[in-house]
Design a protein around this motif. Structure first.
Motif, PDB file in Angstrom:
ATOM      1  N   ASP A  42       0.843  -1.126  -0.024  1.00 24.78           N
ATOM      2  CA  ASP A  42       0.006   0.083  -0.024  1.00 24.78           C
ATOM      3  C   ASP A  42       0.906   1.088   0.078  1.00 24.78           C
ATOM      4  O   ASP A  42       2.389   1.230  -0.149  1.00 24.78           O
ATOM      5  N   SER A  43       0.245   2.297   0.071  1.00 22.84           N
ATOM      6  CA  SER A  43       0.920   3.527   0.078  1.00 22.84           C
ATOM      7  C   SER A  43       0.444   4.244   1.238  1.00 22.84           C
ATOM      8  O   SER A  43      -0.437   4.211   1.868  1.00 22.84           O
ATOM      9  N   VAL A  44       1.770   4.494   2.246  1.00 25.00           N
ATOM     10  CA  VAL A  44       1.572   4.763   3.586  1.00 25.00           C
ATOM     11  C   VAL A  44       2.486   6.173   3.730  1.00 25.00           C
ATOM     12  O   VAL A  44       3.676   6.148   3.151  1.00 25.00           O
ATOM     13  N   GLN A  45       2.117   6.869   4.900  1.00 20.22           N
ATOM     14  CA  GLN A  45       3.138   7.883   5.115  1.00 20.22           C
ATOM     15  C   GLN A  45       4.263   7.566   5.914  1.00 20.22           C
ATOM     16  O   GLN A  45       4.158   6.486   6.758  1.00 20.22           O
ATOM     17  N   PRO A  46       5.216   8.302   6.010  1.00 23.27           N
ATOM     18  CA  PRO A  46       6.400   7.985   6.792  1.00 23.27           C
ATOM     19  C   PRO A  46       6.016   7.829   8.343  1.00 23.27           C
ATOM     20  O   PRO A  46       5.218   8.493   8.919  1.00 23.27           O
ATOM     21  N   GLY A  47       6.428   6.688   9.101  1.00 24.23           N
ATOM     22  CA  GLY A  47       6.151   6.549  10.367  1.00 24.23           C
ATOM     23  C   GLY A  47       5.076   5.484  10.479  1.00 24.23           C
ATOM     24  O   GLY A  47       4.788   5.043  11.590  1.00 24.23           O
ATOM     25  N   GLY A  48       4.412   5.167   9.365  1.00 24.66           N
ATOM     26  CA  GLY A  48       3.194   4.277   9.472  1.00 24.66           C
ATOM     27  C   GLY A  48       3.677   2.769   9.254  1.00 24.66           C
ATOM     28  O   GLY A  48       4.865   2.559   9.365  1.00 24.66           O
ATOM     29  N   SER A  49       2.848   1.796   9.444  1.00 25.94           N
ATOM     30  CA  SER A  49       2.949   0.606   9.478  1.00 25.94           C
ATOM     31  C   SER A  49       2.196  -0.239   8.395  1.00 25.94           C
ATOM     32  O   SER A  49       1.176   0.140   8.158  1.00 25.94           O
ATOM     33  N   LEU A  50       2.577  -1.410   8.039  1.00 28.13           N
ATOM     34  CA  LEU A  50       2.056  -2.297   7.105  1.00 28.13           C
ATOM     35  C   LEU A  50       2.396  -3.648   7.443  1.00 28.13           C
ATOM     36  O   LEU A  50       3.476  -4.238   8.125  1.00 28.13           O
ATOM     37  N   ARG A  51       1.399  -4.636   7.252  1.00 28.22           N
ATOM     38  CA  ARG A  51       1.826  -6.142   7.349  1.00 28.22           C
ATOM     39  C   ARG A  51       1.504  -6.755   5.818  1.00 28.22           C
ATOM     40  O   ARG A  51       0.380  -6.816   5.504  1.00 28.22           O
ATOM     41  N   LEU A  52       2.602  -7.324   5.434  1.00 23.18           N
ATOM     42  CA  LEU A  52       2.556  -7.965   4.093  1.00 23.18           C
ATOM     43  C   LEU A  52       2.364  -9.303   4.627  1.00 23.18           C
ATOM     44  O   LEU A  52       2.998  -9.982   5.423  1.00 23.18           O
ATOM     45  N   SER A  53       1.618  -9.952   3.547  1.00 16.84           N
ATOM     46  CA  SER A  53       1.359 -11.347   3.656  1.00 16.84           C
ATOM     47  C   SER A  53       1.661 -12.178   2.504  1.00 16.84           C
ATOM     48  O   SER A  53       1.778 -11.692   1.181  1.00 16.84           O
ATOM     49  N   CYS A  54       2.315 -13.337   2.729  1.00 20.24           N
ATOM     50  CA  CYS A  54       2.743 -14.219   1.639  1.00 20.24           C
ATOM     51  C   CYS A  54       1.910 -15.609   1.786  1.00 20.24           C
ATOM     52  O   CYS A  54       2.186 -16.421   2.664  1.00 20.24           O
ATOM     53  N   THR A  55       1.244 -16.100   0.875  1.00 21.00           N
ATOM     54  CA  THR A  55       0.734 -17.326   0.721  1.00 21.00           C
ATOM     55  C   THR A  55       1.492 -18.389   0.527  1.00 21.00           C
ATOM     56  O   THR A  55       2.077 -18.378  -0.589  1.00 21.00           O
ATOM     57  N   ALA A  56       1.811 -19.255   1.405  1.00 22.02           N
ATOM     58  CA  ALA A  56       2.914 -20.294   1.104  1.00 22.02           C
ATOM     59  C   ALA A  56       2.470 -21.589   1.568  1.00 22.02           C
ATOM     60  O   ALA A  56       2.912 -22.192   2.359  1.00 22.02           O
ATOM     61  N   SER A  57       1.105 -21.998   1.274  1.00 18.48           N
ATOM     62  CA  SER A  57       0.709 -23.298   1.401  1.00 18.48           C
ATOM     63  C   SER A  57       1.588 -24.480   0.898  1.00 18.48           C
ATOM     64  O   SER A  57       2.140 -24.336  -0.160  1.00 18.48           O
ATOM     65  N   GLY A  58       1.578 -25.441   1.731  1.00 14.57           N
ATOM     66  CA  GLY A  58       2.343 -26.723   1.374  1.00 14.57           C
ATOM     67  C   GLY A  58       3.895 -26.374   1.741  1.00 14.57           C
ATOM     68  O   GLY A  58       4.685 -27.088   1.119  1.00 14.57           O
TER      69      GLY A  58
END
Length: 121
Positions: A10-26
């Motif tokens: 996503d686009s966020v401002q400095p100081g912000g937070s994000l959580r990225l997800s990776c689907t890695a089944s199996g």
């Protein structure tokens, strides 16, 4: 190897937070790494987590701000990013390796398509 799919960019401002997800089944027995690539720069290893949930940090710039985790029951690997800076702007990729964690991209056999993270005011 199984297909990997990233999400959460996503686009966020400095100081912000994000959580990225990776689907890695199996991929319970694989190490999963997060890499990033900014425009005009080489792909950079960020963090990696092995099948025993041991983690390694490869990018000194993210120490104390980023964390990697995995939930094998859900088949997911996460990259939690706090205190984001403009220099964190990049396409973030997750990748898998049937080996120990590594900071070398060619050690990873499967890659996701990437998710864009933009940090800007």
């Amino acid at each position: 190897q199984s297909q990997l799919v990233e999400s959460g960019g996503d686009s966020v401002q400095p100081g912000g937070s994000l959580r990225l997800s990776c689907t890695a089944s199996g991929l319970d027995y694989y190490a999963i790494g997060w890499f990033r690539q900014a425009p005009g720069q080489n792909r950079e290893a960020v963090l990696c987590i092995d099948s025993s949930k041991n983690t390694r940090i490869y990018a000194d710039s993210v120490k104390g701000r980023f964390a990697i985790s995995r939930d094998n029951m859900k088949g997911m690997v996460y990259l939690r990013m706090n205190s984001l800076k403009p220099e964190d702007t990049a396409v973030y990729y997750c990748a898998s390796t049937w080996s120990w964690c590594s900071g070398v991209a060619r050690d990873f056999g499967s890659w996701g398509q990437g998710t864009q993270v933009t940090v800007s005011s």
